[in-house]
Design a protein around this motif. Structure first.
Motif, PDB file in Angstrom:
ATOM      1  N   GLN A  52       0.799  -1.229   0.000  1.00 40.67           N
ATOM      2  CA  GLN A  52       0.000   0.000   0.000  1.00 40.67           C
ATOM      3  C   GLN A  52       0.834   1.283   0.000  1.00 40.67           C
ATOM      4  OE1 GLN A  52      -3.397  -0.025  -0.148  1.00 40.67           O
ATOM      5  NE2 GLN A  52      -3.184  -2.235  -0.395  1.00 40.67           N
ATOM      6  N   ILE A  53       2.059   1.197   0.462  1.00 40.10           N
ATOM      7  CA  ILE A  53       2.911   2.383   0.577  1.00 40.10           C
ATOM      8  C   ILE A  53       3.957   2.333  -0.533  1.00 40.10           C
ATOM      9  CG2 ILE A  53       4.512   3.642   2.089  1.00 40.10           C
ATOM     10  CD1 ILE A  53       3.101   2.252   4.473  1.00 40.10           C
ATOM     11  N   PRO A  54       4.195   3.438  -1.232  1.00 35.17           N
ATOM     12  CA  PRO A  54       5.186   3.445  -2.317  1.00 35.17           C
ATOM     13  C   PRO A  54       6.572   3.001  -1.829  1.00 35.17           C
ATOM     14  CG  PRO A  54       3.910   5.477  -2.347  1.00 35.17           C
ATOM     15  CD  PRO A  54       3.543   4.741  -1.083  1.00 35.17           C
ATOM     16  N   LEU A  55       7.303   2.351  -2.706  1.00 35.15           N
ATOM     17  CA  LEU A  55       8.630   1.810  -2.405  1.00 35.15           C
ATOM     18  C   LEU A  55       9.546   2.822  -1.725  1.00 35.15           C
ATOM     19  CD1 LEU A  55      11.102  -0.164  -2.823  1.00 35.15           C
ATOM     20  CD2 LEU A  55      11.369   0.956  -5.029  1.00 35.15           C
ATOM     21  N   GLY A  56       9.748   3.964  -2.364  1.00 36.60           N
ATOM     22  CA  GLY A  56      10.684   4.950  -1.822  1.00 36.60           C
ATOM     23  C   GLY A  56      10.283   5.437  -0.453  1.00 36.60           C
ATOM     24  N   THR A  57       9.016   5.711  -0.279  1.00 34.37           N
ATOM     25  CA  THR A  57       8.519   6.184   1.019  1.00 34.37           C
ATOM     26  C   THR A  57       8.680   5.112   2.076  1.00 34.37           C
ATOM     27  OG1 THR A  57       6.932   7.638  -0.069  1.00 34.37           O
ATOM     28  CG2 THR A  57       6.492   7.078   2.234  1.00 34.37           C
ATOM     29  N   ALA A  58       8.253   3.901   1.769  1.00 38.73           N
ATOM     30  CA  ALA A  58       8.328   2.808   2.740  1.00 38.73           C
ATOM     31  C   ALA A  58       9.766   2.536   3.150  1.00 38.73           C
ATOM     32  CB  ALA A  58       7.690   1.546   2.175  1.00 38.73           C
ATOM     33  N   TYR A  59      10.662   2.489   2.169  1.00 36.29           N
ATOM     34  CA  TYR A  59      12.049   2.160   2.480  1.00 36.29           C
ATOM     35  C   TYR A  59      12.720   3.246   3.320  1.00 36.29           C
ATOM     36  CZ  TYR A  59      16.774   0.434   2.073  1.00 36.29           C
ATOM     37  OH  TYR A  59      18.026  -0.029   2.367  1.00 36.29           O
ATOM     38  N   VAL A  60      12.469   4.491   2.965  1.00 40.22           N
ATOM     39  CA  VAL A  60      13.087   5.589   3.727  1.00 40.22           C
ATOM     40  C   VAL A  60      12.534   5.640   5.148  1.00 40.22           C
ATOM     41  CG1 VAL A  60      13.293   8.098   3.894  1.00 40.22           C
ATOM     42  CG2 VAL A  60      13.706   6.960   1.721  1.00 40.22           C
ATOM     43  N   VAL A  61      11.238   5.441   5.300  1.00 36.32           N
ATOM     44  CA  VAL A  61      10.651   5.441   6.650  1.00 36.32           C
ATOM     45  C   VAL A  61      11.198   4.270   7.451  1.00 36.32           C
ATOM     46  CG1 VAL A  61       8.495   5.168   7.948  1.00 36.32           C
ATOM     47  CG2 VAL A  61       8.591   6.737   5.994  1.00 36.32           C
ATOM     48  N   TRP A  62      11.284   3.097   6.853  1.00 34.96           N
ATOM     49  CA  TRP A  62      11.796   1.893   7.526  1.00 34.96           C
ATOM     50  C   TRP A  62      13.241   2.106   7.989  1.00 34.96           C
ATOM     51  CZ3 TRP A  62      15.200  -2.048   5.275  1.00 34.96           C
ATOM     52  CH2 TRP A  62      15.258  -3.246   6.003  1.00 34.96           C
ATOM     53  N   THR A  63      14.091   2.581   7.080  1.00 40.78           N
ATOM     54  CA  THR A  63      15.481   2.804   7.469  1.00 40.78           C
ATOM     55  C   THR A  63      15.611   3.960   8.456  1.00 40.78           C
ATOM     56  OG1 THR A  63      15.881   4.174   5.520  1.00 40.78           O
ATOM     57  CG2 THR A  63      16.461   1.844   5.361  1.00 40.78           C
ATOM     58  N   GLY A  64      14.748   4.967   8.319  1.00 39.99           N
ATOM     59  CA  GLY A  64      14.777   6.094   9.257  1.00 39.99           C
ATOM     60  C   GLY A  64      14.434   5.662  10.670  1.00 39.99           C
ATOM     61  N   ILE A  65      13.390   4.847  10.795  1.00 41.51           N
ATOM     62  CA  ILE A  65      13.021   4.326  12.124  1.00 41.51           C
ATOM     63  C   ILE A  65      14.167   3.492  12.677  1.00 41.51           C
ATOM     64  CG2 ILE A  65      11.481   2.740  13.359  1.00 41.51           C
ATOM     65  CD1 ILE A  65       9.265   3.642  11.372  1.00 41.51           C
ATOM     66  N   GLY A  66      14.740   2.653  11.817  1.00 40.16           N
ATOM     67  CA  GLY A  66      15.852   1.807  12.265  1.00 40.16           C
ATOM     68  C   GLY A  66      17.068   2.610  12.688  1.00 40.16           C
ATOM     69  N   ALA A  67      17.413   3.605  11.889  1.00 41.79           N
ATOM     70  CA  ALA A  67      18.587   4.426  12.203  1.00 41.79           C
ATOM     71  C   ALA A  67      18.368   5.248  13.468  1.00 41.79           C
ATOM     72  CB  ALA A  67      18.909   5.346  11.033  1.00 41.79           C
ATOM     73  N   CYS A  89      21.065  16.081  14.190  1.00 44.55           N
ATOM     74  CA  CYS A  89      20.979  15.241  12.991  1.00 44.55           C
ATOM     75  C   CYS A  89      19.879  14.192  13.130  1.00 44.55           C
ATOM     76  CB  CYS A  89      22.323  14.570  12.713  1.00 44.55           C
ATOM     77  SG  CYS A  89      23.597  15.726  12.164  1.00 44.55           S
ATOM     78  N   LEU A  90      19.751  13.617  14.314  1.00 42.96           N
ATOM     79  CA  LEU A  90      18.679  12.650  14.557  1.00 42.96           C
ATOM     80  C   LEU A  90      17.309  13.316  14.446  1.00 42.96           C
ATOM     81  CD1 LEU A  90      20.269  10.562  17.446  1.00 42.96           C
ATOM     82  CD2 LEU A  90      19.961   9.883  15.056  1.00 42.96           C
ATOM     83  N   LEU A  91      17.224  14.549  14.900  1.00 43.25           N
ATOM     84  CA  LEU A  91      15.977  15.298  14.760  1.00 43.25           C
ATOM     85  C   LEU A  91      15.621  15.490  13.287  1.00 43.25           C
ATOM     86  CD1 LEU A  91      13.637  16.951  15.945  1.00 43.25           C
ATOM     87  CD2 LEU A  91      15.167  18.931  15.944  1.00 43.25           C
ATOM     88  N   LEU A  92      16.628  15.752  12.460  1.00 37.66           N
ATOM     89  CA  LEU A  92      16.376  15.896  11.025  1.00 37.66           C
ATOM     90  C   LEU A  92      15.841  14.597  10.423  1.00 37.66           C
ATOM     91  CD1 LEU A  92      19.471  18.017   9.943  1.00 37.66           C
ATOM     92  CD2 LEU A  92      17.084  18.768  10.113  1.00 37.66           C
ATOM     93  N   ILE A  93      16.383  13.460  10.856  1.00 38.62           N
ATOM     94  CA  ILE A  93      15.870  12.161  10.386  1.00 38.62           C
ATOM     95  C   ILE A  93      14.417  12.004  10.810  1.00 38.62           C
ATOM     96  CG2 ILE A  93      16.047   9.648  10.635  1.00 38.62           C
ATOM     97  CD1 ILE A  93      19.114  10.066  10.923  1.00 38.62           C
ATOM     98  N   ALA A  94      14.123  12.318  12.069  1.00 33.05           N
ATOM     99  CA  ALA A  94      12.747  12.195  12.573  1.00 33.05           C
ATOM    100  C   ALA A  94      11.797  13.102  11.800  1.00 33.05           C
ATOM    101  CB  ALA A  94      12.701  12.520  14.067  1.00 33.05           C
TER     102      ALA A  94
END
Length: 104
Positions: A52-67, A89-94
């Motif tokens: 349901q979620i586009p590839l780029g969005t899903a992957y960036v959110v997934w890696t962002g949460i992980g990082a 920098c972590l705030l920017l990721i969030a």
């Protein structure tokens, strides 16, 4: 529901990254098994969310949460530096992850 699944996938990414630390180079079999299970679960849930979620969005959110989550675990439990620059920098990721959620 897809966003909840993606969030859980991100939390499992934090779990397996932390598990890598505790596995001591894959020398602890039980910890290694839990780590591998978290890896499989994380990637599987990512794939489910991508229905349901586009590839780029899903992957960036997934890696962002992980990082983000792994960095916080590192600071809280492993004594890693929590400097103002690092926290900024972590705030920017969030903010980026939140923005993708709101726009995606």
């Amino acid at each position: 529901m897809s966003w909840l699944i993606l969030f859980v996938a991100g939390l499992l990414e934090v779990a397996w990254a932390t598990g890598l630390k505790f596995s001591e180079g894959f020398t602890r079999p039980v910890v290694t098994a839990v780590t591998v299970a978290a890896m499989i679960g994380s990637v599987w849930l990512l794939g489910v969310a991508m229905r349901q979620i586009p590839l780029g969005t899903a992957y960036v959110v997934w890696t962002g949460i992980g990082a983000l989550g792994s960095a916080v675990v590192g600071m809280l439990y492993f004594g890693e530096a929590a400097t103002a620059a690092r926290l900024g920098c972590l705030l920017l990721i969030a903010l980026g992850v939140t923005g993708l959620k709101l726009l995606g």
